[in-house]
Scaffold this active site. Sequence first.
Site, PDB file in Angstrom:
ATOM      1  N   GLY A   1     130.753  46.817  78.401  1.00 31.67           N
ATOM      2  CA  GLY A   1     131.974  47.534  78.762  1.00 31.67           C
ATOM      3  C   GLY A   1     131.921  49.029  78.556  1.00 31.67           C
ATOM      4  O   GLY A   1     132.968  49.650  78.345  1.00 31.67           O
TER       5      GLY A   1
ATOM      6  N   SER B   1     108.955  45.426  62.993  1.00 31.12           N
ATOM      7  CA  SER B   1     109.924  44.548  62.332  1.00 31.12           C
ATOM      8  C   SER B   1     109.518  43.079  62.312  1.00 31.12           C
ATOM      9  O   SER B   1     110.199  42.278  61.693  1.00 31.12           O
ATOM     10  CB  SER B   1     111.294  44.686  63.017  1.00 31.12           C
ATOM     11  OG  SER B   1     111.212  44.291  64.368  1.00 31.12           O
TER      12      SER B   1
ATOM     13  N   LYS C   1     120.476  42.040  66.022  1.00 29.17           N
ATOM     14  CA  LYS C   1     119.626  40.893  65.671  1.00 29.17           C
ATOM     15  C   LYS C   1     120.452  39.760  65.078  1.00 29.17           C
ATOM     16  O   LYS C   1     120.202  38.579  65.366  1.00 29.17           O
ATOM     17  CB  LYS C   1     118.546  41.335  64.699  1.00 29.17           C
ATOM     18  CG  LYS C   1     117.548  42.325  65.296  1.00 29.17           C
ATOM     19  CD  LYS C   1     116.544  42.819  64.264  1.00 29.17           C
ATOM     20  CE  LYS C   1     115.579  43.815  64.883  1.00 29.17           C
ATOM     21  NZ  LYS C   1     114.602  44.343  63.905  1.00 29.17           N
TER      22      LYS C   1
END
Length: 853
Positions: free
Chosen positions: A390, A723, A766
């Site tokens: 949006g 990561s 995540k």
Amino acid sequence: MSESEPDIAELIDDIIETRDHPSVPHELAILPLFNVVVYPQTVTPLAIGQEQSIRLIDDAMIDERMIGLMTLKDENQRPEHVTADDFHHLGTAALVHRLLRLPDNTLRVAIQGIKRIEIEEIIQTEPYFRARVRVIADEMEDDLEMQALTSNLIGLATQMLQLLPNANNELQIQVTNEDEPCRLSYLLAATLMFRSNIADKQEILTITSVRARLKRLNEILTHELEVLKLGQEIQSQVESGINKHQREYFLREQLQAIQRELGEGDENAAEIERLRTAIAESGMSEEAFAQATREVDRLVQMPPAAAEYGVIRTYLETMIALPWQVRSEDVLDIGRARQVLDEDHYDLEEIKDRILEYLAVRQLRKERLGEDKRNAKGAILCFVGPPGVGKTSLGRSIARAMSRQFIRLSLGGVRDEAEVRGHRRTYIGAMLGTILQTIRRVGFNNPVFMLDEVDKLGADFRGDPSSALLEVLDPEQNNSFRDHYLDVAWDLSPVMFIATANTLQTIPPPLLDRMEVIRLSGYTLREKMEIARRYLLPVQMQEHALTEKDLQVTDDAIQVAIEEYTREAGVRNLEREVANLCRKVAVVVTQSGETVQAHNGGLPHQNATFPIVVDAERARDYLGKRRYFAEISERIDRPGIVTGLVWTPFGGDIIFLEATAMPGSKGFVLTGQLGDVMKESARAALSWVRAEARALAIDSDFFETHDIHLHVPAGAIPKDGPSAGIAMVIALTSLLTGRTVKDNVAMTGEITLRGKVLPIGGIKEKALAAHRAGIHTVILPKRNEADIEDIAEEVRQTMTFVFVDCMEEVLAAALQEPSAKRAGVKAKRSEGRRAKKNNGTIIEDTVDIETIE
């Protein structure tokens, strides 16, 4: 070697042409030629600059003065490093007649072609080429066709020489008097093939039959003649046009003088007066008014037919059309603004609060400080988030809340700086940049201006558009923004700029520093259901001409569409699925009263009962086969498989890391299109596991006798980043110890060689990805504990977050406890390996580590 300048021609004048040339020896020094073909029975000037070539010429002048000339095959190849394969092996034997040594140690020589020769064998390459050659004689025929071809060639050559600007009378006489077809063909090929490439010139030399050579020359010279005729025709038209314009100019000047004598008014005076009035009423700045006045004065001094007249008039019309003082009045009503934002968007409280703060500050400055709100600097926000959350529609809501005009400029793929700052008026077709063009089009100088997809700006030889935006998006500078076309200062401070992006990584740091970044993460299941119920479904029903009497969609149907047919951070695909439901119902509505084969279970549907209630079962029938499944438990049911969490420009996502081992010799294979950083994390993970092998109860000799393969599925998708470090350690540890990963556990974090877990970014994205995938436990770095506050309360309540500081804590939280069966198998295998080593025999270990319970 290359063709020399025209001043060498004086060397040729002294050459005495003879019909009896010396015979060609069987061995010749070979001189490669660059971009020139020498023909027999012709004289050609050459410039010699290479050291090997100069030595070749010097030796030839001492000996018989005869050398072989071969043309390089590639026109673009330089002659510094030439091999025998780089030049044609069919060329010309030639005599060196005259030599001129210049002060720069280069030579100018006049070469006379003698015979066509072909190389049979290269016998020397240093210091220059020597080869055994044979003479190739021309095949002559004397008949009527040869006479006709010769006559036609002479006619073509005569016409071409007459069309040339600097006609060569001596060459024309020589061509006209030449009666031998073979010598004529070489003469014309050497002098009149102006636009032919080296391949065509070499082709003429290669043709042995004189008849075929004359035919080919007729084709080439016919084309050359047509080009010359066309060029002369164009030149004549240009000269005629210039003379015409000059004549018209003098006639107009005379006409104006006559009108002045007769007292008639100038037709252009009314237009000039209109421009002056419009400039005075436009509300321009002082600088712009002075510039426009100067341009009008210039316009008065030139006739309307002048080319620059239209350019100046267009410039003035553009300045007049700009909204210098036209702006919409802000509605500084905090309550109304909150109502508008709540009507258009669900949640997004942080963004709504930021907009309300902006309006509140403007209202206080006006009420308490008495400052004109026109002098307030515009806020520059940057909405960053995955597609479909949006960002663009939020800009429209902000404009509606402030009662401003909304304009949107898509920057995706923009590579030309002039698209932002405009073109200078010195260029033909110059125009305003897109910034001022859109402001002129909307008619107000204080709109809400959305710069969409600012992360997808490009840069090439035309400039860097992101650098042009630095001035646009700097509140301290944009009050005097200069468009190249306008060339006067324009105040952009009343504009409220809003930028959107999917990622910050591709935005240049100086540009990013000028914007206030607001992140929009993905939506939870509850939020998506609320958005679908409040916004998506009503809009799609209206677009498909459906009412509540036609269709009702239950919450279970919306949940089915979210969980089984979409997997995204935003709601763009969910909107498509809602539209799909509406289309299916529209078919039933239009065919009500008829017996039709409806999509509802594939059964005949007659006189359907309205409203049609779409529940979970009917939603599956309408939407087709299921697209997404919960696969966590199915994919981590054995050792070596781990669920990781990643961040992408489209929101968070889960990945699976799979490790396996096979007999080998200490190999480590990484697959899955991994980036350099991710590969380094994998090697660091393996190093830590090997260093802690004894503590992890891994056989000490396992790494000596086995290869390890670590794969990240979805191999077609590039992956990178640090990561996944702890997930790689867990995958390797699970594989080598036989301990499976606990159910519904995912993890993310960077690993060091000491086993420390470092913080990473994208925690909110995540976590939402894990929540969408049905994962209940997420292992995160200890230093990211504060980032949990950004996650929605409903997600935090349904998930368990385990914060770790070292790998020992990760192992305890992620892996199942070792079973007694596994310990027994490990002990037996270790004893067997020690026995094998003691016997000095290496036997393949038949235990498959992935099958151990």
